[in-house]
Design an enzyme around this catalytic site. Structure first.
Site, PDB file in Angstrom:
ATOM      1  N   LYS A  76       0.844  -1.198   0.000  1.00 41.12           N
ATOM      2  CA  LYS A  76       0.000   0.000   0.000  1.00 41.12           C
ATOM      3  C   LYS A  76       0.880   1.250   0.000  1.00 41.12           C
ATOM      4  CE  LYS A  76      -4.025   1.724   2.711  1.00 41.12           C
ATOM      5  NZ  LYS A  76      -4.841   1.446   3.924  1.00 41.12           N
ATOM      6  N   SER A 151      -9.764   1.410   3.017  1.00 45.50           N
ATOM      7  CA  SER A 151      -8.924   2.225   2.158  1.00 45.50           C
ATOM      8  C   SER A 151      -7.885   1.439   1.373  1.00 45.50           C
ATOM      9  CB  SER A 151      -8.193   3.268   3.000  1.00 45.50           C
ATOM     10  OG  SER A 151      -7.304   2.642   3.916  1.00 45.50           O
ATOM     11  N   SER A 175      -9.838  -1.088   7.183  1.00 46.70           N
ATOM     12  CA  SER A 175      -9.283  -0.836   5.850  1.00 46.70           C
ATOM     13  C   SER A 175      -8.577  -2.016   5.201  1.00 46.70           C
ATOM     14  CB  SER A 175      -8.323   0.355   5.897  1.00 46.70           C
ATOM     15  OG  SER A 175      -9.064   1.552   5.927  1.00 46.70           O
TER      16      SER A 175
END
Lengths: 485, 474
Positions: A76, A151, A175
């Site tokens: 990420k 996310s 997330s």
């Protein structure tokens, strides 16, 4: 080669056997990503040196005892890296190159993994759809008109689409688990303190944890083996012993006591989701576990408490982005006050600004007792709820998200409506517990995720129960539309 | 109308540690801008603080020296504000759980008594960086960012500028003796902010307080407060009111000037620092630090006067710094005569330090060497005059015993050795003997001089005098 119907062990075996080199595997992975990127939009940066690094691993020899040796993975883009930009999907950090690597990055590299790229996310990890990225909206590989969740939407989508077998995300209120649920993969949010936060761009410091996405439970355990452990750089990282998380995968659930909170099957949960969880409960009972309905009476206040606390921490954590030392600086500013206001007004997106304002308000002198303190008290009550359930249960099961993936752009005019998406994941972060989402069904062709919640540092129990479920179901073997094209 | 004054002081003390409070960057003076910084000090994305345990230990030591109650479960808080020298956008401090509360410092009162000035609290925190402003650009230097500080907040219990001065002296002295800080105002390792208000005598309500910032010495603190109590009285007598203000003191004019008017209260949005776990301060740790606490200056002065027979003045001079006092104690331990040790420290040693502009701990003078010299003086191996040369050698790091031997400075004190020389000088100076018998005292001086000349100054004057007088009076 894509990675559908493969797992880390089988690909690793091919590497060890010399059927494929890490360089070939990496090239193929990059080619697959490139081919699908116009549709998927999962990546914000690619590692230019990936093939070179893979060749180096090949030259040194694949480590036969380490499944990550020479293995392509993705991370990420809120994990800082020196050889790729780190933006956290914010204009505020456009073209930002870190001077150091996150601890988890160092650990992956030490294991010989090839980090192929940095995945898209909601800006600063604030969002549940990956639509809040300043750069692009990642699509759900199962249906490109739907969101991959957030996310960590990019990290979930790339594993779901079969581009890589593993990726890292971060989970502040769900997330990792919610996008795992939406994209039909396995996502683990470890116990708070299990994985170092050094190099993770902070959102809610007392909630944030880094964790892995994989296609299978066993692969997930391998990834956690690689990234868990105490780090001197992180004062909140635990010095709890790190077990081999793959050790008890085959122990089954015979005699296991599983709790099913009634609040997790209440109003607002889609019927298909409820059905999937009930079916999973039945599955567990068939496998010899007991499933009992319990109550987490304060869970319903979790979302409110979380948004007060996490936003408060975020408002403070994001103060460093002021245009003075690094990152974006507004060219318009005429004086110091202007520099702060212009930089932050134009550098941050709306969702981030909304939370900064929410947090700033919650911390202000007149509101602190009313909001922050109250929320902290709720947090304590939620922790006590969990403790009570864990007195006579080994784990808690429930849905990961109330629904399947929703349509891109479907967010209503009330921006806080989407916050309830995390209603079942948030209490886990408030209590710092480990939580895992794994595929447990489909609704109109879109995956449904089941969440397993464990006692502190009992990730092994979650893997054990998850693996037993996986061995007796085939949800994880389905492939999304994008991969089928 | 007659007024009474209320003074409260906030004192920042920089702790002397190898590294910063939350990062491994070194703490040192005189480095190039931003040389002593790293990613943590810059508030760089992804960085986290870790606690330097030495800072916490120093905080406890300070609390013990201030007779304060120690917080057993302190946690750090964030104090949020935007400023270029504050890279994270917040300062990490102990707002909610100060490291210590309820301390005190004892000061002498004008009538010879003593008074305890209360300390409200003492908390540990990080310092900010420094901005400098050029013609076109402003420059941010983060070397100071993250330097560990303790802030000591007094109760508003001082009533005169002299009391404030004495409180600061007491504070400086005690902190300095614990060794946790240099407490030097000129180097910024001690910084003082004053709050002062006046009210009509008998009033039970405090007046509006004025804050005085950036004072460079204790003397300026005293002068600024004295000026301020006069100024405030004049304003009130003229029918005016005192507003909430921050003022600065001009050393040249001796007056205070308005810096800024305080409008409303700053909202720092304090909350617990989530990146640092709460601390557990064990009783065992406190006891360990208490045991390691050095004897405080007041105690030492008492001992010097009552046990060693020094004067109050000597005791005061010797305890001006811990280094001097420790040095003196070591001399006594090594068997030196207290008065002689005291004299040498205040005399030759201080003169040398002043002359060389150097601190005692940075010289080659060791207690062992000085004690050896004093011992030679005591047993009359060398004379006071020879000692001057020996002391010079000591400042060069030489061993006084070796030096004395090599230079042949050993004093002749053996009467059997001196007698023939005295007799010889007398035999050759009949005139002087006559002069002596005729009552001319100067003759003795001449004879001694001759004997010293013959012995190249090595003769022990005391012994020479004895033998000479004996011979003359026969």
């Amino acid at each position: 080669m894509n990675y559908f119907d493969r797992d880390l062990e089988s690909v690793h075996q091919q590497l060890v056997n010399g059927d494929v080199t890490s360089a070939e595997l990496t090239k193929q992975t990059l080619a697959n990503i490139a081919a699908q990127e116009p549709d998927l939009q999962a990546y914000l940066a690619m590692n230019e040196a990936a093939v070179e690094q893979a060749e180096a691993v090949d030259a040194a020899g694949i480590d036969p005892d380490n499944v990550l040796s020479g293995m392509p993975v993705a991370i990420k883009d809120n994990l800082v890296t020196t050889n790729m930009p780190t933006t956290a999907a914010s204009k505020m950090l456009e073209n930002f190159h870190s001077l150091f690597n996150a601890t988890v990055v160092e650990k992956l590299q030490a294991a010989g993994a090839i980090i192929v790229g940095k995945t898209n996310l909601d800006e600063f990890a604030m969002g549940s759809s990956t639509e809040k990225s300043a750069y692009q909206t990642t699509k759900n590989p199962w249906d490109l008109t739907t969101v991959p969740g957030g996310s960590s939407g990019g990290s979930a989508a790339t594993v779901s689409a079969g581009q890589v077998l593993a990726s890292l995300g971060s989970d502040t209120g769900g997330s990792i688990r919610q996008p795992a649920s939406f994209t039909g993969v396995v996502g683990m949010k470890p116990t708070y303190g299990r994985v170092s936060r050094w190099g993770l761009i902070a959102f809610g410091s007392s909630f944030d944890q880094v964790g892995p996405f994989t296609r299978t439970v066993k692969d997930n355990a391998y990834l956690l083996n690689a990234i868990a452990g105490h780090d001197d750089h992180d004062a909140t990282s635990s010095d709890q012993e790190v077990p081999d998380f793959t050790a008890h995968l085959n122990d089954g659930v015979q005699g296991m006591r599983i709790a099913l909170p009634k609040e997790y099957l209440g109003d607002g949960i889609a019927p298909a989701v409820k059905d999937a969880i009930r079916a999973a409960a039945k599955q567990y009972e068939d496998l010899g576990a007991t499933v009992e309905t319990v109550s987490l009476p304060h869970a319903k206040y979790g979302v409110m408490a979380y948004y007060a606390l996490a936003s408060s921490e975020a408002s403070s954590n994001l103060e460093r982005f002021d245009g003075i030392r690094y990152g974006y600086r507004s060219p318009e500013a005429k004086n110091l006050e202007d520099l702060y206001v212009q930089t932050r007004s134009t550098g941050f997106g709306n969702e981030v600004k909304r939370r900064i304002m929410l947090g700033t308000f919650a911390l202000s002198a007149g509101s602190f007792d009313k909001y922050f303190k109250k929320a902290a008290q709720i947090r304590t009550l939620i922790i006590e709820d969990f403790q009570k359930v864990f007195q006579d249960h080994d784990l808690i099961m429930g849905p990961t998200a109330p629904t399947k993936a929703f349509q891109i752009g479907s967010e209503s005019t009330d921006p806080t409506e989407m916050y309830v998406n995390d209603v079942m994941t948030i209490p886990v972060n408030l209590a710092g517990l480990p939580g895992m989402s794994l595929p447990a069904g489909f609704s109109d062709g879109l995956p449904i995720g089941m969440q397993l919640i464990g006692k502190p540092f009992a990730e092994s129990t979650l893997y054990q129960a998850g693996h037993a479920f996986e061995q007796n179901t085939d949800f994880h073997q389905h492939t999304p539309q994008l991969g089928g094209k | 109308m007659n007024f009474e004054t209320t003074i409260g002081l906030e004192v920042h003390v920089e702790l002397k540690t190898n590294s910063k409070i939350f990062s491994p960057s070194p703490v040192s003076y005189g480095a190039d801008a931003n040389e002593n910084t790293n990613v943590i000090d810059w508030g760089y994305p992804g960085t986290l603080p870790t606690i330097n345990k030495q800072v916490i230990a120093n905080g406890i030591t300070a609390a013990l020296a201030l007779h304060a109650d120690i917080e057993k479960h302190p946690h750090f808080d964030r104090k949020n504000y935007f400023y270029p020298d504050n890279p994270k956008g917040y300062q990490v401090t102990e707002n909610d759980t100060p490291a210590a509360t309820n301390g005190w410092i004892e000061v002498q009162t004008a009538d010879g008594g003593t008074k305890k000035i209360g300390i409200e609290e003492m908390h540990v925190e990080e310092d900010a960086g420094k901005n400098t402003h050029g013609n076109k650009y402003s420059y941010v230097d983060l070397n100071r960012q993250g330097t560990p500080l303790i802030e000591i907040v007094s109760k508003p219990e001082m009533t005169t500028p002299q009391e404030a001065y004495d409180y600061l002296e007491g504070l400086r002295e005690r902190i300095q003796f614990t060794g946790i800080s240099d407490v030097r105002m000129e180097e910024g390792s001690m910084r003082v902010d004053c709050n002062i208000s006046i009210r009509p005598i008998g009033s039970d309500q405090l007046g509006q307080k004025i804050e005085l910032k950036n004072l460079n010495s204790f003397n300026y603190v005293r002068k600024a407060l004295a000026y301020e109590e006069q100024r405030q009285a004049q304003v009130i007598m003229a029918g005016g009111t005192i507003g909430a203000e921050t003022r600065r003191f001009d050393e040249l004019t001796g007056k205070t000037y308005l810096m800024r008017v305080k409008e409303g209260k700053d909202d720092y949005r304090y909350f617990p620092e989530p990146d640092l776990p709460s601390l557990e301060i064990s009783d065992a740790w406190i006891d360990e630090l208490r045991t390691a606490l050095p004897e405080m200056p007041a105690k030492r002065r008492e001992r010097y006067v009552h046990e060693l027979g020094l004067t109050d003045y000597d005791a005061m001079v010797l305890t001006q710094t811990k280094e001097m006092s420790d040095f003196f104690d070591r001399l006594i331990e090594l068997g030196s005569d207290p008065k002689m040790a005291s004299n040498y420290l205040q005399g030759d040693v201080n003169a040398y330090l002043n002359d060389q502009q150097v601190k005692l701990e940075n010289t080659k003078i060791t207690p062992e060497a000085l004690a050896a010299m004093i011992k030679m003086l005591m047993d009359e191996t060398i004379s006071t005059k020879m000692a001057k040369k020996v002391f010079k050698a000591i400042t060069q790091g030489e061993d006084p015993k070796v030096f004395v031997k090599e230079k042949g400075l050993i004093q002749l004190s053996d009467p059997a050795e001196l007698k023939p020389i005295v007799d010889d000088v007398l035999a050759n100076n009949q005139q002087s003997i006559e002069d002596f018998h005729n009552g001319k005292d100067r003759a003795v001086g001449f004879l001694v001089g001759q004997i010293m000349k013959r012995t190249q100054g090595k003769a022990n004057p005391k012994v020479v005098n004895q033998i000479l007088m004996q011979a003359l009076n026969q």
